[in-house]
Design a protein around this motif. Structure first.
Motif, PDB file in Angstrom:
ATOM      1  N   MET A  40      72.741  37.123  50.889  1.00  0.00           N
ATOM      2  CA  MET A  40      71.978  37.102  52.128  1.00  0.00           C
ATOM      3  C   MET A  40      72.916  37.363  53.308  1.00  0.00           C
ATOM      4  O   MET A  40      74.035  36.895  53.334  1.00  0.00           O
ATOM      5  CB  MET A  40      71.291  35.750  52.287  1.00  0.00           C
ATOM      6  N   ASP A  41      72.424  38.128  54.256  1.00  0.00           N
ATOM      7  CA  ASP A  41      73.210  38.455  55.450  1.00  0.00           C
ATOM      8  C   ASP A  41      73.436  37.229  56.326  1.00  0.00           C
ATOM      9  O   ASP A  41      72.654  36.293  56.322  1.00  0.00           O
ATOM     10  CB  ASP A  41      72.479  39.489  56.311  1.00  0.00           C
ATOM     11  N   ASP A  42      74.508  37.306  57.094  1.00  0.00           N
ATOM     12  CA  ASP A  42      74.726  36.326  58.153  1.00  0.00           C
ATOM     13  C   ASP A  42      74.060  36.865  59.409  1.00  0.00           C
ATOM     14  O   ASP A  42      73.985  38.075  59.615  1.00  0.00           O
ATOM     15  CB  ASP A  42      76.223  36.133  58.403  1.00  0.00           C
ATOM     16  N   PHE A  43      73.588  35.962  60.251  1.00  0.00           N
ATOM     17  CA  PHE A  43      72.880  36.343  61.457  1.00  0.00           C
ATOM     18  C   PHE A  43      73.485  35.676  62.676  1.00  0.00           C
ATOM     19  O   PHE A  43      74.107  34.614  62.566  1.00  0.00           O
ATOM     20  CB  PHE A  43      71.398  35.948  61.350  1.00  0.00           C
ATOM     21  N   ILE A  44      73.311  36.307  63.851  1.00  0.00           N
ATOM     22  CA  ILE A  44      73.723  35.697  65.108  1.00  0.00           C
ATOM     23  C   ILE A  44      72.514  35.637  66.037  1.00  0.00           C
ATOM     24  O   ILE A  44      71.574  36.425  65.902  1.00  0.00           O
ATOM     25  CB  ILE A  44      74.900  36.442  65.789  1.00  0.00           C
ATOM     26  N   ASP A  45      72.555  34.695  66.962  1.00  0.00           N
ATOM     27  CA  ASP A  45      71.452  34.545  67.915  1.00  0.00           C
ATOM     28  C   ASP A  45      71.731  35.341  69.187  1.00  0.00           C
ATOM     29  O   ASP A  45      72.789  35.956  69.336  1.00  0.00           O
ATOM     30  CB  ASP A  45      71.209  33.072  68.234  1.00  0.00           C
ATOM     31  N   THR A  75      74.879  34.344  71.264  1.00  0.00           N
ATOM     32  CA  THR A  75      76.125  34.799  70.637  1.00  0.00           C
ATOM     33  C   THR A  75      76.286  36.305  70.776  1.00  0.00           C
ATOM     34  O   THR A  75      77.374  36.795  71.082  1.00  0.00           O
ATOM     35  CB  THR A  75      76.152  34.389  69.155  1.00  0.00           C
ATOM     36  N   ARG A 112      67.162  36.746  65.943  1.00  0.00           N
ATOM     37  CA  ARG A 112      68.430  36.869  65.217  1.00  0.00           C
ATOM     38  C   ARG A 112      68.715  38.327  64.897  1.00  0.00           C
ATOM     39  O   ARG A 112      67.812  39.126  64.703  1.00  0.00           O
ATOM     40  CB  ARG A 112      68.385  36.087  63.907  1.00  0.00           C
ATOM     41  N   SER A 167      71.173  40.740  62.264  1.00  0.00           N
ATOM     42  CA  SER A 167      72.029  40.788  61.087  1.00  0.00           C
ATOM     43  C   SER A 167      73.403  41.286  61.532  1.00  0.00           C
ATOM     44  O   SER A 167      73.515  42.323  62.195  1.00  0.00           O
ATOM     45  CB  SER A 167      71.426  41.745  60.059  1.00  0.00           C
ATOM     46  N   ILE A 168      74.424  40.559  61.171  1.00  0.00           N
ATOM     47  CA  ILE A 168      75.790  40.977  61.525  1.00  0.00           C
ATOM     48  C   ILE A 168      76.100  42.328  60.882  1.00  0.00           C
ATOM     49  O   ILE A 168      76.684  43.200  61.519  1.00  0.00           O
ATOM     50  CB  ILE A 168      76.821  39.899  61.129  1.00  0.00           C
TER      51      ILE A 168
END
Length: 64
Positions: free
Chosen positions: A1-6, A9, A41, A43-44
């Motif tokens: 699963m991908d990492d996410f940022i808000d 950020t 969010r 996806s990085i």
């Protein structure tokens, strides 16, 4: 699963306010976020791809 940022950020990473980020989203200048609950969010991995694309576009000579 991908990492996410808000949004906070994302804006901080690119040196802008969240309000400016909202403006860029509405104009289609940055990738659209996904909604998770009431949060936005990104996806990085998708952002990294978008950045690479923008860097490549910047290297191309202007079309005549």
């Amino acid at each position: 699963m991908d990492d996410f940022i808000d949004a906070k950020t994302f804006a901080k990473k690119f040196g802008m306010s969240v309000r400016k980020l909202d403006y860029l989203i509405e104009n289609g200048d940055v990738p659209r976020p996904i909604k998770i609950g009431n949060s936005r969010r990104w996806s990085i991995a998708e952002l990294e791809q978008w950045i690479s694309q923008k860097l490549e576009e910047a290297k191309l000579p202007p079309s005549k």
